[in-house]
Design a protein around this motif. Structure first.
Motif, PDB file in Angstrom:
ATOM      1  N   HIS A 239      40.303  40.220  44.232  1.00  0.00           N
ATOM      2  CA  HIS A 239      39.965  39.985  42.826  1.00  0.00           C
ATOM      3  C   HIS A 239      38.559  40.398  42.439  1.00  0.00           C
ATOM      4  CE1 HIS A 239      42.989  36.576  43.721  1.00  0.00           C
ATOM      5  NE2 HIS A 239      43.636  37.667  43.345  1.00  0.00           N
ATOM      6  N   MET A 240      37.707  40.644  43.437  1.00  0.00           N
ATOM      7  CA  MET A 240      36.329  41.075  43.185  1.00  0.00           C
ATOM      8  C   MET A 240      35.942  42.193  44.159  1.00  0.00           C
ATOM      9  SD  MET A 240      34.656  37.259  42.883  1.00  0.00           S
ATOM     10  CE  MET A 240      35.776  36.546  44.121  1.00  0.00           C
ATOM     11  N   PRO A 241      36.762  43.224  44.321  1.00  0.00           N
ATOM     12  CA  PRO A 241      36.510  44.219  45.372  1.00  0.00           C
ATOM     13  C   PRO A 241      35.178  44.941  45.236  1.00  0.00           C
ATOM     14  CG  PRO A 241      38.200  44.987  43.842  1.00  0.00           C
ATOM     15  CD  PRO A 241      37.974  43.550  43.535  1.00  0.00           C
ATOM     16  N   ASP A 242      34.672  45.050  44.017  1.00  0.00           N
ATOM     17  CA  ASP A 242      33.404  45.748  43.829  1.00  0.00           C
ATOM     18  C   ASP A 242      32.241  45.026  44.500  1.00  0.00           C
ATOM     19  OD1 ASP A 242      32.994  48.278  42.685  1.00  0.00           O
ATOM     20  OD2 ASP A 242      31.746  47.414  41.110  1.00  0.00           O
ATOM     21  N   THR A 243      32.367  43.713  44.690  1.00  0.00           N
ATOM     22  CA  THR A 243      31.295  42.976  45.364  1.00  0.00           C
ATOM     23  C   THR A 243      31.174  43.396  46.823  1.00  0.00           C
ATOM     24  OG1 THR A 243      32.724  41.123  46.022  1.00  0.00           O
ATOM     25  CG2 THR A 243      31.648  40.979  43.866  1.00  0.00           C
TER      26      THR A 243
ATOM     27  N   GLU B 235      29.963  34.925  37.877  1.00  0.00           N
ATOM     28  CA  GLU B 235      29.581  35.550  36.620  1.00  0.00           C
ATOM     29  C   GLU B 235      29.786  37.065  36.624  1.00  0.00           C
ATOM     30  OE1 GLU B 235      25.550  34.421  35.840  1.00  0.00           O
ATOM     31  OE2 GLU B 235      26.012  32.275  35.736  1.00  0.00           O
ATOM     32  N   ASP B 236      29.940  37.591  35.422  1.00  0.00           N
ATOM     33  CA  ASP B 236      29.975  39.031  35.147  1.00  0.00           C
ATOM     34  C   ASP B 236      31.116  39.727  35.883  1.00  0.00           C
ATOM     35  OD1 ASP B 236      29.159  41.319  33.880  1.00  0.00           O
ATOM     36  OD2 ASP B 236      27.576  41.787  35.309  1.00  0.00           O
ATOM     37  N   MET B 237      32.323  39.307  35.574  1.00  0.00           N
ATOM     38  CA  MET B 237      33.501  39.843  36.249  1.00  0.00           C
ATOM     39  C   MET B 237      34.460  40.536  35.278  1.00  0.00           C
ATOM     40  SD  MET B 237      33.379  39.391  39.480  1.00  0.00           S
ATOM     41  CE  MET B 237      32.073  38.721  40.489  1.00  0.00           C
TER      42      MET B 237
ATOM     43  N   THR C 191      38.299  43.866  37.204  1.00  0.00           N
ATOM     44  CA  THR C 191      39.701  43.728  36.817  1.00  0.00           C
ATOM     45  C   THR C 191      40.508  45.003  37.047  1.00  0.00           C
ATOM     46  OG1 THR C 191      39.013  44.162  34.526  1.00  0.00           O
ATOM     47  CG2 THR C 191      39.344  41.864  35.169  1.00  0.00           C
ATOM     48  N   VAL C 192      39.892  46.181  36.989  1.00  0.00           N
ATOM     49  CA  VAL C 192      40.646  47.411  37.197  1.00  0.00           C
ATOM     50  C   VAL C 192      40.834  47.731  38.674  1.00  0.00           C
ATOM     51  CG1 VAL C 192      40.016  48.481  35.005  1.00  0.00           C
ATOM     52  CG2 VAL C 192      38.557  48.844  36.997  1.00  0.00           C
TER      53      VAL C 192
END
Length: 384
Positions: A278-282, A335-337, A342-343
Protein backbone atom coordinates in the motif's frame (compact mmCIF):
# COMPACT_ATOMS: atom_id res chain seq x y z
CA UNK A 1 -19.88 10.15 8.41
CA UNK A 2 -16.58 11.43 9.80
CA UNK A 3 -13.09 9.95 9.65
CA UNK A 4 -13.52 8.27 13.04
CA UNK A 5 -16.55 6.38 11.71
CA UNK A 6 -14.57 4.64 8.95
CA UNK A 7 -12.88 1.30 9.65
CA UNK A 8 -9.17 1.09 8.84
CA UNK A 9 -7.25 0.84 6.65
CA UNK A 10 -8.26 3.62 4.26
CA UNK A 11 -6.78 6.38 2.17
CA UNK A 12 -8.36 9.77 2.74
CA UNK A 13 -8.22 12.67 0.26
CA UNK A 14 -8.85 16.16 1.67
CA UNK A 15 -10.72 18.34 -0.82
CA UNK A 16 -9.59 21.65 0.72
CA UNK A 17 -5.92 20.67 0.42
CA UNK A 18 -6.40 19.48 -3.15
CA UNK A 19 -8.03 22.76 -4.12
CA UNK A 20 -5.20 24.71 -2.48
CA UNK A 21 -2.67 22.93 -4.68
CA UNK A 22 -4.77 23.37 -7.78
CA UNK A 23 -5.19 27.09 -7.17
CA UNK A 24 -1.43 27.51 -6.82
CA UNK A 25 -0.75 25.54 -10.01
CA UNK A 26 -3.32 27.57 -11.94
CA UNK A 27 -1.76 30.79 -10.68
CA UNK A 28 1.72 29.71 -11.81
CA UNK A 29 0.34 28.80 -15.22
CA UNK A 30 -1.45 32.11 -15.67
CA UNK A 31 1.49 34.26 -14.55
CA UNK A 32 4.22 32.33 -16.36
CA UNK A 33 2.32 31.67 -19.58
CA UNK A 34 3.17 27.97 -19.37
CA UNK A 35 0.62 25.22 -19.89
CA UNK A 36 0.60 22.92 -16.83
CA UNK A 37 -0.99 19.52 -17.35
CA UNK A 38 -1.71 16.61 -15.01
CA UNK A 39 0.35 13.40 -15.01
CA UNK A 40 -1.67 10.31 -14.08
CA UNK A 41 1.47 8.34 -13.22
CA UNK A 42 1.37 10.12 -9.85
CA UNK A 43 -2.37 9.98 -9.21
CA UNK A 44 -5.22 8.36 -11.12
CA UNK A 45 -8.08 8.57 -8.61
CA UNK A 46 -10.61 9.49 -11.27
CA UNK A 47 -13.44 9.78 -8.77
CA UNK A 48 -11.71 12.97 -7.56
CA UNK A 49 -11.22 14.35 -11.09
CA UNK A 50 -14.43 16.38 -10.92
CA UNK A 51 -12.51 18.67 -8.57
CA UNK A 52 -9.35 18.76 -10.69
CA UNK A 53 -11.36 19.45 -13.84
CA UNK A 54 -12.40 22.83 -12.42
CA UNK A 55 -8.75 23.92 -12.66
CA UNK A 56 -7.10 21.69 -15.29
CA UNK A 57 -8.50 19.63 -18.17
CA UNK A 58 -5.28 18.66 -19.99
CA UNK A 59 -3.18 15.62 -19.13
CA UNK A 60 -0.17 13.54 -20.11
CA UNK A 61 -0.39 9.83 -20.87
CA UNK A 62 2.26 7.12 -20.94
CA UNK A 63 -0.15 4.30 -21.76
CA UNK A 64 -3.43 3.76 -23.58
CA UNK A 65 -5.19 3.35 -20.24
CA UNK A 66 -3.99 6.77 -19.06
CA UNK A 67 -4.98 8.26 -22.42
CA UNK A 68 -8.51 6.89 -22.11
CA UNK A 69 -8.78 8.09 -18.50
CA UNK A 70 -7.78 11.63 -19.48
CA UNK A 71 -10.23 11.83 -22.36
CA UNK A 72 -13.07 10.33 -20.35
CA UNK A 73 -12.74 12.24 -17.08
CA UNK A 74 -10.87 15.50 -17.85
CA UNK A 75 -11.81 15.93 -21.48
CA UNK A 76 -8.98 18.21 -22.58
CA UNK A 77 -5.80 17.69 -24.55
CA UNK A 78 -3.79 14.51 -24.02
CA UNK A 79 -0.02 14.79 -24.50
CA UNK A 80 1.26 11.25 -25.01
CA UNK A 81 4.74 9.94 -24.36
CA UNK A 82 5.63 6.27 -24.37
CA UNK A 83 9.15 4.76 -24.30
CA UNK A 84 8.18 2.53 -27.22
CA UNK A 85 5.05 2.61 -29.38
CA UNK A 86 4.14 -0.48 -31.37
CA UNK A 87 2.26 -1.15 -34.58
CA UNK A 88 -0.61 -2.32 -32.42
CA UNK A 89 -0.73 0.80 -30.21
CA UNK A 90 0.28 3.74 -32.41
CA UNK A 91 -3.12 4.14 -34.08
CA UNK A 92 -5.02 4.40 -30.80
CA UNK A 93 -2.43 6.80 -29.39
CA UNK A 94 -2.85 9.06 -32.42
CA UNK A 95 -6.63 8.91 -32.28
CA UNK A 96 -6.67 10.12 -28.67
CA UNK A 97 -3.73 12.52 -28.50
CA UNK A 98 -3.15 16.17 -29.25
CA UNK A 99 0.64 15.76 -28.99
CA UNK A 100 2.76 12.62 -29.30
CA UNK A 101 6.39 12.45 -28.19
CA UNK A 102 8.79 9.80 -29.45
CA UNK A 103 11.51 8.52 -27.15
CA UNK A 104 14.18 7.99 -29.81
CA UNK A 105 15.07 8.86 -33.37
CA UNK A 106 14.45 5.22 -34.21
CA UNK A 107 10.87 5.43 -32.94
CA UNK A 108 10.34 8.74 -34.73
CA UNK A 109 11.65 7.42 -38.04
CA UNK A 110 9.56 4.28 -37.70
CA UNK A 111 6.26 6.06 -37.12
CA UNK A 112 6.47 9.56 -38.61
CA UNK A 113 4.84 8.42 -41.86
CA UNK A 114 2.02 6.91 -39.78
CA UNK A 115 1.57 10.29 -38.07
CA UNK A 116 1.53 12.13 -41.39
CA UNK A 117 -0.99 9.70 -42.85
CA UNK A 118 -3.23 9.98 -39.79
CA UNK A 119 -3.13 13.78 -39.83
CA UNK A 120 -3.91 13.86 -43.54
CA UNK A 121 -6.82 11.42 -43.41
CA UNK A 122 -8.41 12.33 -40.06
CA UNK A 123 -8.72 16.08 -40.43
CA UNK A 124 -7.01 16.40 -37.04
CA UNK A 125 -3.44 17.43 -36.32
CA UNK A 126 -1.45 15.47 -33.76
CA UNK A 127 1.77 17.38 -33.08
CA UNK A 128 4.83 15.08 -33.10
CA UNK A 129 7.77 15.67 -30.78
CA UNK A 130 11.00 14.05 -29.71
CA UNK A 131 12.34 13.42 -26.21
CA UNK A 132 15.90 14.59 -25.70
CA UNK A 133 18.45 13.94 -22.96
CA UNK A 134 19.94 17.18 -21.58
CA UNK A 135 22.66 15.17 -19.81
CA UNK A 136 22.16 17.07 -16.57
CA UNK A 137 21.66 15.01 -13.43
CA UNK A 138 20.10 16.67 -10.38
CA UNK A 139 18.43 13.56 -8.88
CA UNK A 140 20.16 11.71 -6.05
CA UNK A 141 18.19 8.44 -6.29
CA UNK A 142 19.40 6.50 -9.32
CA UNK A 143 16.12 4.64 -9.75
CA UNK A 144 14.41 7.94 -10.60
CA UNK A 145 17.25 9.51 -12.59
CA UNK A 146 16.70 9.48 -16.38
CA UNK A 147 20.03 11.22 -17.04
CA UNK A 148 22.28 8.39 -15.87
CA UNK A 149 24.96 7.13 -18.29
CA UNK A 150 23.41 4.64 -20.67
CA UNK A 151 19.90 5.99 -20.12
CA UNK A 152 17.24 4.60 -22.45
CA UNK A 153 15.40 7.93 -22.41
CA UNK A 154 15.79 10.56 -25.11
CA UNK A 155 17.97 11.42 -28.07
CA UNK A 156 21.48 12.73 -27.48
CA UNK A 157 22.69 16.15 -28.64
CA UNK A 158 25.34 14.55 -30.87
CA UNK A 159 22.61 12.89 -32.91
CA UNK A 160 20.69 16.11 -33.47
CA UNK A 161 22.91 18.49 -35.41
CA UNK A 162 19.82 19.33 -37.43
CA UNK A 163 16.12 18.94 -36.70
CA UNK A 164 14.60 15.97 -38.53
CA UNK A 165 11.73 17.00 -40.76
CA UNK A 166 8.37 16.61 -39.04
CA UNK A 167 9.38 17.23 -35.43
CA UNK A 168 7.34 20.09 -33.95
CA UNK A 169 8.38 19.89 -30.30
CA UNK A 170 11.10 18.79 -27.91
CA UNK A 171 10.50 17.10 -24.57
CA UNK A 172 12.89 16.63 -21.66
CA UNK A 173 12.29 15.10 -18.25
CA UNK A 174 15.14 15.24 -15.74
CA UNK A 175 13.55 16.18 -12.40
CA UNK A 176 11.98 14.31 -9.48
CA UNK A 177 10.34 16.25 -6.63
CA UNK A 178 12.81 18.99 -7.53
CA UNK A 179 13.15 22.74 -7.02
CA UNK A 180 13.02 25.62 -9.49
CA UNK A 181 16.78 25.93 -9.08
CA UNK A 182 17.18 22.33 -10.23
CA UNK A 183 15.06 23.22 -13.25
CA UNK A 184 17.32 26.20 -13.90
CA UNK A 185 20.36 23.90 -14.09
CA UNK A 186 18.63 21.46 -16.42
CA UNK A 187 17.23 24.24 -18.58
CA UNK A 188 20.71 25.71 -18.98
CA UNK A 189 22.03 22.33 -20.16
CA UNK A 190 19.03 21.89 -22.46
CA UNK A 191 19.58 25.24 -24.15
CA UNK A 192 23.34 24.65 -24.52
CA UNK A 193 22.78 21.26 -26.13
CA UNK A 194 19.62 21.86 -28.13
CA UNK A 195 19.19 25.63 -28.34
CA UNK A 196 20.04 25.64 -32.06
CA UNK A 197 16.86 23.64 -32.69
CA UNK A 198 14.46 25.88 -30.78
CA UNK A 199 13.80 28.41 -33.59
CA UNK A 200 12.44 25.52 -35.68
CA UNK A 201 9.87 24.02 -33.30
CA UNK A 202 6.49 24.99 -31.83
CA UNK A 203 6.65 23.70 -28.26
CA UNK A 204 8.93 22.55 -25.44
CA UNK A 205 7.70 20.11 -22.81
CA UNK A 206 9.78 20.40 -19.62
CA UNK A 207 8.42 17.17 -18.20
CA UNK A 208 7.57 16.52 -14.58
CA UNK A 209 9.20 16.69 -11.17
CA UNK A 210 8.38 20.37 -10.55
CA UNK A 211 7.26 20.16 -6.92
CA UNK A 212 5.86 23.68 -6.81
CA UNK A 213 3.32 22.91 -4.07
CA UNK A 214 5.95 21.83 -1.55
CA UNK A 215 6.49 24.18 1.38
CA UNK A 216 9.50 26.40 0.72
CA UNK A 217 9.44 26.01 -3.07
CA UNK A 218 10.42 29.32 -4.68
CA UNK A 219 7.34 30.02 -6.78
CA UNK A 220 8.47 33.49 -7.86
CA UNK A 221 11.77 32.09 -9.14
CA UNK A 222 9.89 29.47 -11.18
CA UNK A 223 7.61 32.09 -12.71
CA UNK A 224 10.56 34.33 -13.66
CA UNK A 225 12.47 31.36 -15.05
CA UNK A 226 9.59 30.39 -17.33
CA UNK A 227 8.87 33.98 -18.34
CA UNK A 228 12.53 34.57 -19.22
CA UNK A 229 12.69 31.36 -21.27
CA UNK A 230 9.62 32.45 -23.24
CA UNK A 231 11.17 35.87 -23.82
CA UNK A 232 14.34 34.24 -25.17
CA UNK A 233 12.30 32.00 -27.42
CA UNK A 234 9.20 33.95 -28.48
CA UNK A 235 6.41 31.90 -29.98
CA UNK A 236 7.36 28.68 -28.22
CA UNK A 237 4.63 27.07 -26.15
CA UNK A 238 6.03 25.88 -22.80
CA UNK A 239 4.47 22.79 -21.20
CA UNK A 240 5.03 21.36 -17.72
CA UNK A 241 3.55 18.06 -16.55
CA UNK A 242 4.17 17.71 -12.80
CA UNK A 243 2.84 14.63 -11.10
CA UNK A 244 3.32 14.94 -7.36
CA UNK A 245 2.63 18.69 -7.27
CA UNK A 246 -1.08 18.19 -7.98
CA UNK A 247 -1.69 15.93 -4.98
CA UNK A 248 1.26 16.70 -2.69
CA UNK A 249 0.15 16.48 0.99
CA UNK A 250 -3.51 16.16 0.01
CA UNK A 251 -4.18 12.76 1.59
CA UNK A 252 -3.16 10.22 4.23
CA UNK A 253 -3.35 6.50 4.92
CA UNK A 254 -5.13 5.76 8.19
CA UNK A 255 -4.28 2.40 9.73
CA UNK A 256 -4.55 0.59 13.06
CA UNK A 257 -2.14 -1.34 15.26
CA UNK A 258 -3.20 -5.00 15.23
CA UNK A 259 -0.37 -6.58 17.22
CA UNK A 260 2.83 -5.81 19.11
CA UNK A 261 5.89 -8.08 18.76
CA UNK A 262 9.17 -7.76 20.66
CA UNK A 263 12.44 -9.40 19.59
CA UNK A 264 16.07 -8.50 20.27
CA UNK A 265 15.07 -5.31 22.04
CA UNK A 266 12.99 -4.07 19.08
CA UNK A 267 9.25 -3.66 19.46
CA UNK A 268 7.32 -3.85 16.21
CA UNK A 269 3.80 -2.56 15.91
CA UNK A 270 2.12 -4.59 13.18
CA UNK A 271 -0.45 -2.51 11.32
CA UNK A 272 -3.42 -3.52 9.16
CA UNK A 273 -1.75 -2.05 6.10
CA UNK A 274 1.48 -2.86 4.26
CA UNK A 275 4.46 -0.78 3.15
CA UNK A 276 5.08 -3.21 0.30
CA UNK A 277 1.45 -3.41 -0.86
CA UNK A 278 0.00 0.00 0.00
CA UNK A 279 3.01 2.32 0.30
CA UNK A 280 5.58 0.82 -2.13
CA UNK A 281 7.19 4.18 -2.85
CA UNK A 282 8.44 4.34 0.74
CA UNK A 283 10.58 1.28 0.01
CA UNK A 284 11.55 2.24 -3.56
CA UNK A 285 12.51 5.88 -3.05
CA UNK A 286 13.12 5.15 -0.14
CA UNK A 287 11.68 7.55 2.41
CA UNK A 288 10.22 7.44 5.90
CA UNK A 289 6.69 8.87 6.02
CA UNK A 290 5.62 11.12 8.85
CA UNK A 291 3.06 9.82 11.34
CA UNK A 292 0.69 12.40 12.78
CA UNK A 293 0.57 10.75 16.21
CA UNK A 294 4.36 10.38 16.64
CA UNK A 295 6.54 12.79 18.60
CA UNK A 296 10.18 13.82 18.57
CA UNK A 297 12.48 11.18 20.03
CA UNK A 298 13.53 11.69 23.66
CA UNK A 299 14.94 9.57 26.45
CA UNK A 300 12.34 7.42 28.11
CA UNK A 301 9.73 7.62 25.36
CA UNK A 302 8.60 4.37 23.73
CA UNK A 303 9.90 3.76 20.18
CA UNK A 304 8.53 1.32 17.64
CA UNK A 305 9.28 -0.19 14.29
CA UNK A 306 6.16 -0.47 12.11
CA UNK A 307 5.58 -3.78 10.37
CA UNK A 308 3.23 -4.35 7.47
CA UNK A 309 0.70 -7.16 7.66
CA UNK A 310 2.26 -9.21 4.85
CA UNK A 311 4.65 -12.16 4.83
CA UNK A 312 7.45 -10.18 3.14
CA UNK A 313 10.35 -9.96 5.60
CA UNK A 314 11.28 -6.48 4.42
CA UNK A 315 7.78 -5.09 4.85
CA UNK A 316 8.70 -2.83 7.75
CA UNK A 317 10.08 0.59 8.54
CA UNK A 318 11.25 2.35 11.68
CA UNK A 319 11.63 3.89 14.05
CA UNK A 320 8.97 6.21 15.43
CA UNK A 321 8.58 7.58 18.95
CA UNK A 322 5.27 8.13 20.72
CA UNK A 323 4.27 10.00 23.85
CA UNK A 324 2.88 6.80 25.40
CA UNK A 325 2.98 3.07 24.59
CA UNK A 326 0.99 1.96 21.56
CA UNK A 327 -2.01 -0.30 22.08
CA UNK A 328 -3.81 -2.76 19.85
CA UNK A 329 -6.57 -0.98 17.97
CA UNK A 330 -4.85 2.40 18.16
CA UNK A 331 -5.05 4.42 14.94
CA UNK A 332 -2.01 5.83 13.18
CA UNK A 333 -2.09 8.32 10.32
CA UNK A 334 0.69 7.97 7.76
CA UNK A 335 0.87 11.34 6.06
CA UNK A 336 1.05 12.36 2.41
CA UNK A 337 -0.17 9.19 0.75
CA UNK A 338 -2.11 10.59 -2.23
CA UNK A 339 0.68 10.76 -4.80
CA UNK A 340 2.35 7.73 -6.36
CA UNK A 341 1.24 5.56 -3.43
CA UNK A 342 -2.24 4.77 -4.73
CA UNK A 343 -1.13 4.09 -8.32
CA UNK A 344 1.61 1.67 -7.21
CA UNK A 345 -0.42 -0.49 -4.85
CA UNK A 346 -0.45 -4.26 -5.24
CA UNK A 347 -2.58 -7.13 -3.99
CA UNK A 348 0.36 -9.23 -2.80
CA UNK A 349 -0.78 -11.83 -0.26
CA UNK A 350 -4.36 -10.90 -1.13
CA UNK A 351 -4.26 -8.35 1.68
CA UNK A 352 -7.37 -6.20 1.90
CA UNK A 353 -6.90 -3.09 -0.16
CA UNK A 354 -7.55 0.17 1.74
CA UNK A 355 -10.78 1.93 0.91
CA UNK A 356 -10.57 5.42 -0.61
CA UNK A 357 -12.42 8.24 1.12
CA UNK A 358 -13.02 11.89 0.18
CA UNK A 359 -13.24 14.37 3.06
CA UNK A 360 -14.49 17.89 2.37
CA UNK A 361 -11.72 19.27 4.61
CA UNK A 362 -8.90 18.15 6.89
CA UNK A 363 -10.94 18.96 10.00
CA UNK A 364 -11.48 15.98 12.38
CA UNK A 365 -15.25 16.38 12.04
CA UNK A 366 -15.23 16.87 8.25
CA UNK A 367 -17.93 15.14 6.28
CA UNK A 368 -16.59 12.07 4.46
CA UNK A 369 -17.84 9.75 1.76
CA UNK A 370 -16.46 6.63 0.17
CA UNK A 371 -15.01 6.95 -3.32
CA UNK A 372 -14.23 3.24 -3.49
CA UNK A 373 -14.37 0.14 -1.29
CA UNK A 374 -12.61 -3.07 -2.29
CA UNK A 375 -13.83 -6.63 -1.91
CA UNK A 376 -12.75 -10.18 -2.64
CA UNK A 377 -14.13 -9.75 -6.16
CA UNK A 378 -11.49 -7.09 -6.90
CA UNK A 379 -8.72 -9.47 -5.90
CA UNK A 380 -10.23 -12.41 -7.78
CA UNK A 381 -10.80 -10.42 -10.98
CA UNK A 382 -7.16 -9.25 -11.09
CA UNK A 383 -5.83 -12.77 -10.71
CA UNK A 384 -7.76 -14.30 -13.60
Amino acid sequence: MTINDIPTPFYVVYENRLRRNLELIRDVSERSGAKIIMAFKANALWRSFHIIKEYCTDSTASSLNELRLGREFLGGEVHSYCPAYTEASIGEFLAGSSHITFNSLGQFNRFIDTVRKYNSESGRHVSPGLRVNPRCSVIETDMYNPALPGSRFGAEAGDLRELPEGIEGLHFHALCESSSYDLEKVLDAFEKNFGHLLPHIKWVNMGGGHLMTRKGYDIEHLVRLLQDFRLRHPGLQVILEPGSAFTWRTGDLVTSVVDLVENDGITTAIIDASFACHMPDTLEMPYKPAISESVEAADGLPAYRLGGNSCLSGDFMGDWTFASPLKRGQRLTLEDMNHYTTVKTTMFNGIDHPAIVLADSDSPDAECRYLRQYTYEDYKSRMS
